[in-house]
Design a protein around this motif. Structure first.
Motif, PDB file in Angstrom:
ATOM      1  N   SER A  17       0.760  -1.033  -0.247  1.00  0.00           N
ATOM      2  CA  SER A  17       0.217   0.072   0.052  1.00  0.00           C
ATOM      3  C   SER A  17       1.023   1.429   0.046  1.00  0.00           C
ATOM      4  O   SER A  17       2.006   1.092   0.210  1.00  0.00           O
ATOM      5  N   PRO A  18       0.281   2.302  -0.190  1.00  0.00           N
ATOM      6  CA  PRO A  18       1.369   3.757  -0.390  1.00  0.00           C
ATOM      7  C   PRO A  18       1.666   3.927   1.149  1.00  0.00           C
ATOM      8  O   PRO A  18       2.601   4.817   1.093  1.00  0.00           O
ATOM      9  N   VAL A  71       4.468   6.970   1.773  1.00  0.00           N
ATOM     10  CA  VAL A  71       4.052   8.405   1.937  1.00  0.00           C
ATOM     11  C   VAL A  71       4.780   8.689   3.305  1.00  0.00           C
ATOM     12  O   VAL A  71       5.112   9.736   3.516  1.00  0.00           O
TER      13      VAL A  71
END
Lengths: 259, 314
Positions: A18-19, A23
């Motif tokens: 997932s990001p 991030v």
């Protein structure tokens, strides 16, 4: 041990699938890089002024790069950790509860301790990558000055231990709710209270003030950032982490008898 | 293999299940039938050690679900109703992860994954992330993760929900093939599924056990009277009176009147009487034409509705 490793691996992978990891790490590095720049720029301006201005030179009878750049650098990073780590930990159990995957996980022949420690280690993995990526800042200091490497090393040990404490509290907060926002707010709130607890020590009596100061995160980190490796500080973070993991085990276990 | 004794689960004041007792033999496929909210999922969650019971005992392979939870969990494959999967993983990676946790040997895991993917028809999606899969394929992945360690006991909560008819048939035959070696508990509210796959049925309503038996026995037991549909070409009034005169007939009525004078009659016989044989001689004697004569059995649907509604009246 095998189950611990499998969960650790899965947890680490899910951060990168997932990001979230990208991030959080990116934003963390941008902020810490920017603050590092301001600290370093201030230091070089002062050094420049001291060189040209004898009155200022009297005020700053010694300019120490370790004290004026390295130490504030660690103090700043600890502050960003306070904001960023709850974002990493909030999903750990809440997401499993919300999506129902916890139902399968808890019906596999896996011990609760393996689940919790695996998840804890996975999150520690991301956190370690995150703080190691701040090393270029240290290289820059090294390029322009001569910081004491012992202090740098003990500072990183301090950050690592502090991160472990933050993460264990965050995971515990995540294990009591299925709402990620609630988990983040609870862990951020408690971390902030522990972060600032020492500030009120001055107004309290000596005993209570001492206790408040001892329970607070910051004084312990400052010892590390000064290059002091005291068992008292190491024990503080380790005990904090172990206590949160213990609470976490109880909270997961309670699901089995509380229903 | 599975023993459940006086199992009760309360949610606050609301009752989940109340005093449920049953056993499942090794190799048996047991159907768990009941309307929504009847307590099927609650019972399954207790057996799989996800949730404790308020009182009562449940044992799997002799191990108590509360005392020896880990031993029970080693022997169980569970597919929850909502099919919760880690959507950010690829299908084989996910199955390897689950297999590892469920104690499949590391040297065997690749072979095991290939095997269950084959069994569950997952080869077409071997490269996909679970998030990309349709409901039907997720259901299969769910079944595959339950099967990965070749467990002795399988607990499937509505395994065919959300599948298309072709997939339903495939999954049913897969489950049917699992019986014999493994003990299976299967919950559903699709009734034909039970009569097709299960050897025994438990009907549960509002948390209480209403019936436990084979689908055939349930059908037989609940048929209080035998009913026949008879289609005869003859004068309506005469037919009604002549057939009504037969000793074993308790009731006769026009079921459907045809436009050409060929009516369908519903003939009900007294219980335990082999009445079917008495109708034909009457028709032959009267020289009517007989077009159709067939017994109507009670379907599982009828039994289910009957049991569930009877329960409400009490």
């Amino acid at each position: 041990m095998k189950n611990f490793y499998l969960i650790f691996q899965k947890e680490l992978r899910s951060y990168f699938n997932s990001p979230i990891a990208f991030v959080v790490i990116t934003i963390f590095l941008i902020i810490s890089g920017y603050f590092f720049y301001t600290i370093f720029a201030t230091f070089s301006t002062i050094s420049f002024q001291v060189m040209t201005n004898p009155i200022m030179a009297q005020q700053y009878n010694q300019l120490n790069i370790t004290e004026m750049v390295v130490r504030p650098f660690f103090a700043n990073i600890s502050l960003f950790m306070l904001i960023m780590l709850p974002m990493l930990t909030m999903r750990i159990f809440s997401e499993e509860k919300k999506s129902g995957t916890i139902e399968l996980l808890l019906t596999y022949p896996v011990k609760d301790s393996e689940v919790i420690l695996g998840k804890f280690a996975g999150c520690m993995g991301i956190f370690t990558i995150m703080i190691l990526l701040t090393l270029p800042c240290i290289f820059l200091i090294e390029l322009f000055g001569e910081p004491e490497m012992g202090v740098v090393l003990s500072g990183y040990v301090g950050l690592f231990l502090m991160g472990a404490a933050f993460i264990s509290l965050g995971i515990f907060a995540s294990s009591v709710t299925e709402n990620q926002i609630v988990a983040a707010v609870v862990s951020f709130g408690f971390l902030l209270i522990f972060f600032m607890m020492g500030y009120s020590a001055g107004f309290a009596s000596e005993t209570i003030g001492g206790i408040l100061k001892y329970l607070s995160f910051t004084p312990h980190l400052y010892n590390f950032a000064k290059g002091v490796l005291d068992t008292e500080d190491i024990m503080y973070y380790l005990l904090f982490t172990l206590f949160c993991i213990f609470l976490n085990m109880r909270s997961l276990e309670s699901k089995r008898w509380r229903g | 293999m599975i023993e459940v004794e006086n199992l009760t689960k309360k949610y606050g004041n609301a009752r989940g299940i109340n005093d449920v007792t049953f056993t499942v033999e090794k190799g048996e496929i047991l159907g768990f039938l009941g309307p929504n909210g009847a307590g099927k999922t609650t019972t399954m969650r207790i057996i799989t050690c996800f949730m404790p019971a308020t009182s009562g005992k449940a044992r799997v392979a002799g191990f108590d679900v509360f005392e020896d939870s880990l031993e029970v969990r080693k022997r169980i494959g569970y597919l929850p109703e909502s099919v919760p999967l880690y959507t950010d993983m690829q299908v084989p990676v996910y199955l390897e992860f689950v297999g590892g946790l469920k104690g499949v040997d590391r040297r065997d895991i690749k072979r095991r994954v290939a095997q269950v993917m084959d069994d569950c028809g997952l080869n077409a999606v071997a490269k996909k992330y679970i998030a990309e899969l349709s409901k039907g394929y997720r259901q299969r992945v769910g079944l595959a993760q339950a099967l990965i360690n070749d467990p002795e006991v399988l607990i499937l909560d509505e395994p065919t929900i959300g599948l298309d008819p072709k997939q339903i048939i495939e999954i049913r035959s897969l489950i049917k093939g699992l019986g014999g070696k493994r003990t299976v508990i299967l919950s559903t509210h699709i009734l034909p599924e039970v009569s097709m796959t299960c050897q025994r049925v438990i009907i549960i309503n509002e948390g209480r056990l209403v019936a436990v038996d084979t689908p055939q026995n349930l059908t037989a037991q609940l048929q209080k009277s035998q009913q026949f549909i008879v289609r005869i070409d003859g004068p309506e009034q005469e037919v009604l009176s002549e057939i009504g005169k037969i000793n074993t007939v308790s009731r006769v009525a026009v079921k459907e009147s045809g436009a050409d004078g060929i009516n369908s009659y519903l003939v009900e016989f007294k219980k335990d009487s082999d009445g079917g044989k008495d109708i034909a001689p009457v028709i032959v004697r009267k020289n009517w034409a007989l077009y159709e004569m067939r017994p109507i059995g009670m379907s599982l649907e009828d039994i289910f509705i009957k049991l569930v509604t009877e329960e409400k009246i009490h």
